[in-house]
Design a protein around this motif. Structure first.
Motif, PDB file in Angstrom:
ATOM      1  N   GLY A 198      13.944  -1.284 -22.714  1.00 26.79           N
ATOM      2  CA  GLY A 198      13.991  -2.362 -23.689  1.00 26.79           C
ATOM      3  C   GLY A 198      12.844  -2.880 -24.131  1.00 26.79           C
ATOM      4  O   GLY A 198      11.597  -2.177 -23.800  1.00 26.79           O
ATOM      5  N   ASN A 199      12.558  -3.733 -24.798  1.00 22.26           N
ATOM      6  CA  ASN A 199      11.598  -4.291 -25.478  1.00 22.26           C
ATOM      7  C   ASN A 199      10.738  -5.591 -24.497  1.00 22.26           C
ATOM      8  O   ASN A 199       9.666  -5.767 -24.557  1.00 22.26           O
ATOM      9  CB  ASN A 199      11.594  -4.749 -26.832  1.00 22.26           C
ATOM     10  N   GLU A 200      11.515  -6.082 -23.556  1.00 20.77           N
ATOM     11  CA  GLU A 200      11.223  -7.156 -22.820  1.00 20.77           C
ATOM     12  C   GLU A 200      10.446  -6.669 -21.555  1.00 20.77           C
ATOM     13  O   GLU A 200      11.236  -6.075 -20.661  1.00 20.77           O
ATOM     14  CB  GLU A 200      12.474  -7.922 -22.426  1.00 20.77           C
ATOM     15  N   TYR A 201       9.271  -6.836 -21.312  1.00 22.94           N
ATOM     16  CA  TYR A 201       8.654  -6.518 -19.864  1.00 22.94           C
ATOM     17  C   TYR A 201       9.309  -6.833 -18.683  1.00 22.94           C
ATOM     18  O   TYR A 201       9.393  -6.207 -17.637  1.00 22.94           O
ATOM     19  CB  TYR A 201       7.121  -6.678 -20.009  1.00 22.94           C
ATOM     20  N   GLN A 202       9.645  -8.401 -18.816  1.00 20.22           N
ATOM     21  CA  GLN A 202      10.239  -8.962 -17.584  1.00 20.22           C
ATOM     22  C   GLN A 202      11.370  -8.243 -17.278  1.00 20.22           C
ATOM     23  O   GLN A 202      11.907  -8.171 -16.117  1.00 20.22           O
ATOM     24  CB  GLN A 202      10.429 -10.627 -18.068  1.00 20.22           C
ATOM     25  N   THR A 203      12.605  -7.934 -18.137  1.00 17.78           N
ATOM     26  CA  THR A 203      13.739  -7.217 -17.892  1.00 17.78           C
ATOM     27  C   THR A 203      13.232  -6.059 -16.981  1.00 17.78           C
ATOM     28  O   THR A 203      14.000  -5.551 -16.087  1.00 17.78           O
ATOM     29  CB  THR A 203      14.622  -7.162 -19.010  1.00 17.78           C
ATOM     30  N   ASN A 204      12.440  -5.151 -17.705  1.00 23.43           N
ATOM     31  CA  ASN A 204      12.057  -3.955 -17.352  1.00 23.43           C
ATOM     32  C   ASN A 204      11.630  -3.760 -16.023  1.00 23.43           C
ATOM     33  O   ASN A 204      11.717  -2.950 -15.083  1.00 23.43           O
ATOM     34  CB  ASN A 204      11.350  -3.124 -18.319  1.00 23.43           C
ATOM     35  N   THR A 205      10.771  -4.955 -15.500  1.00 24.14           N
ATOM     36  CA  THR A 205      10.139  -5.070 -14.297  1.00 24.14           C
ATOM     37  C   THR A 205      11.141  -5.387 -13.226  1.00 24.14           C
ATOM     38  O   THR A 205      11.192  -4.626 -12.184  1.00 24.14           O
ATOM     39  CB  THR A 205       9.075  -6.251 -14.264  1.00 24.14           C
ATOM     40  N   LEU A 206      12.166  -6.339 -13.673  1.00 30.72           N
ATOM     41  CA  LEU A 206      13.408  -6.337 -12.460  1.00 30.72           C
ATOM     42  C   LEU A 206      14.100  -5.006 -12.371  1.00 30.72           C
ATOM     43  O   LEU A 206      14.772  -4.933 -11.132  1.00 30.72           O
ATOM     44  CB  LEU A 206      14.245  -7.549 -13.276  1.00 30.72           C
ATOM     45  N   LEU A 207      14.362  -4.081 -13.377  1.00 30.33           N
ATOM     46  CA  LEU A 207      15.253  -3.074 -13.275  1.00 30.33           C
ATOM     47  C   LEU A 207      14.398  -1.862 -13.007  1.00 30.33           C
ATOM     48  O   LEU A 207      14.923  -0.806 -12.682  1.00 30.33           O
ATOM     49  CB  LEU A 207      15.570  -2.581 -14.591  1.00 30.33           C
ATOM     50  N   ASN A 208      12.787  -1.973 -12.822  1.00 30.84           N
ATOM     51  CA  ASN A 208      12.099  -0.730 -12.776  1.00 30.84           C
ATOM     52  C   ASN A 208      12.278   0.093 -13.782  1.00 30.84           C
ATOM     53  O   ASN A 208      12.654   1.124 -13.339  1.00 30.84           O
ATOM     54  CB  ASN A 208      12.047  -0.512 -11.157  1.00 30.84           C
ATOM     55  N   ALA A 209      12.357  -0.034 -14.827  1.00 30.27           N
ATOM     56  CA  ALA A 209      12.686   0.960 -15.962  1.00 30.27           C
ATOM     57  C   ALA A 209      11.114   1.115 -16.564  1.00 30.27           C
ATOM     58  O   ALA A 209      10.385   0.434 -16.622  1.00 30.27           O
ATOM     59  CB  ALA A 209      13.623   0.628 -16.929  1.00 30.27           C
ATOM     60  N   ILE A 210      10.991   2.016 -17.601  1.00 25.52           N
ATOM     61  CA  ILE A 210       9.750   2.156 -18.572  1.00 25.52           C
ATOM     62  C   ILE A 210      10.165   1.709 -19.863  1.00 25.52           C
ATOM     63  O   ILE A 210      10.963   1.998 -20.526  1.00 25.52           O
ATOM     64  CB  ILE A 210       9.418   3.530 -18.587  1.00 25.52           C
ATOM     65  N   PRO A 211       9.507   0.498 -19.913  1.00 27.16           N
ATOM     66  CA  PRO A 211       9.822  -0.314 -21.434  1.00 27.16           C
ATOM     67  C   PRO A 211       9.556   0.557 -22.628  1.00 27.16           C
ATOM     68  O   PRO A 211       8.486   1.377 -22.423  1.00 27.16           O
ATOM     69  CB  PRO A 211       9.137  -1.475 -21.299  1.00 27.16           C
ATOM     70  N   VAL A 212      10.204   0.415 -23.732  1.00 26.05           N
ATOM     71  CA  VAL A 212       9.792   1.107 -24.803  1.00 26.05           C
ATOM     72  C   VAL A 212       8.405   0.879 -25.310  1.00 26.05           C
ATOM     73  O   VAL A 212       7.862   2.066 -25.690  1.00 26.05           O
ATOM     74  CB  VAL A 212      10.603   0.513 -26.207  1.00 26.05           C
ATOM     75  N   PRO A 213       7.525  -0.267 -25.397  1.00 29.27           N
ATOM     76  CA  PRO A 213       6.287  -0.176 -25.726  1.00 29.27           C
ATOM     77  C   PRO A 213       5.450   0.674 -24.625  1.00 29.27           C
ATOM     78  O   PRO A 213       4.405   1.391 -25.054  1.00 29.27           O
ATOM     79  CB  PRO A 213       5.973  -1.711 -25.511  1.00 29.27           C
ATOM     80  N   LYS A 214       5.928   0.739 -23.500  1.00 29.30           N
ATOM     81  CA  LYS A 214       5.204   1.703 -22.446  1.00 29.30           C
ATOM     82  C   LYS A 214       5.404   3.017 -22.851  1.00 29.30           C
ATOM     83  O   LYS A 214       4.570   3.940 -22.694  1.00 29.30           O
ATOM     84  CB  LYS A 214       5.124   1.181 -21.257  1.00 29.30           C
ATOM     85  N   GLN A 215       6.837   3.528 -23.181  1.00 31.51           N
ATOM     86  CA  GLN A 215       7.082   4.537 -23.721  1.00 31.51           C
ATOM     87  C   GLN A 215       5.989   5.050 -24.667  1.00 31.51           C
ATOM     88  O   GLN A 215       5.625   6.300 -24.926  1.00 31.51           O
ATOM     89  CB  GLN A 215       8.475   4.865 -23.983  1.00 31.51           C
ATOM     90  N   ILE A 216       5.803   4.345 -25.863  1.00 34.52           N
ATOM     91  CA  ILE A 216       4.895   4.660 -26.916  1.00 34.52           C
ATOM     92  C   ILE A 216       3.704   4.886 -26.450  1.00 34.52           C
ATOM     93  O   ILE A 216       2.993   5.704 -27.043  1.00 34.52           O
ATOM     94  CB  ILE A 216       5.173   3.409 -27.976  1.00 34.52           C
ATOM     95  N   ASP A 217       3.213   3.901 -25.523  1.00 31.55           N
ATOM     96  CA  ASP A 217       1.711   4.043 -25.024  1.00 31.55           C
ATOM     97  C   ASP A 217       1.640   5.542 -24.423  1.00 31.55           C
ATOM     98  O   ASP A 217       0.511   6.217 -24.454  1.00 31.55           O
ATOM     99  CB  ASP A 217       1.254   2.969 -23.859  1.00 31.55           C
TER     100      ASP A 217
END
Length: 101
Positions: A73-92
């Motif tokens: 998703g776009n929220e880094y906090q949620t992605n950190t809890l789920l250990n997913a790769i956030p959309v902005p990091k995918q773009i990076d």
């Protein structure tokens, strides 16, 4: 030939999460009305390689790469809890891949 670059969540994830420490997986072959016997038709490749797959090369971005991560998703906090790769990091990751090509 145009490249297909995939950024998103579990609806399009191609196994990136298999290469990170997370419980969120999307291990399902693509399917749909244009996939007789669950085989892609009319595409340049059957599946676009996952960016984190060690067998994938930086040059694969020319024809298409999958950067998506289940639970992203776009929220880094949620992605950190789920250990997913956030959309902005995918773009990076996409930008870094382009810089190497």
């Amino acid at each position: 030939m145009p490249a297909i670059l995939i950024i998103g969540d579990s609806t399009v994830e191609g196994s990136n999460n298999n290469h990170i420490n997370t419980l969120l997986k999307a291990n399902f072959v693509p399917y749909g009305q244009n996939y007789p016997d669950q085989k892609a038709t009319g595409r340049s490749k059957r599946l676009h390689p996952s960016f984190l797959d060690p067998n994938s090369s930086d040059a694969a971005v020319i024809t298409g790469v999958n950067f998506a991560s289940a639970g992203a998703g776009n929220e880094y906090q949620t992605n950190t809890l789920l250990n997913a790769i956030p959309v902005p990091k995918q773009i990076d990751k996409f930008r870094a891949c382009i810089d190497k090509s």
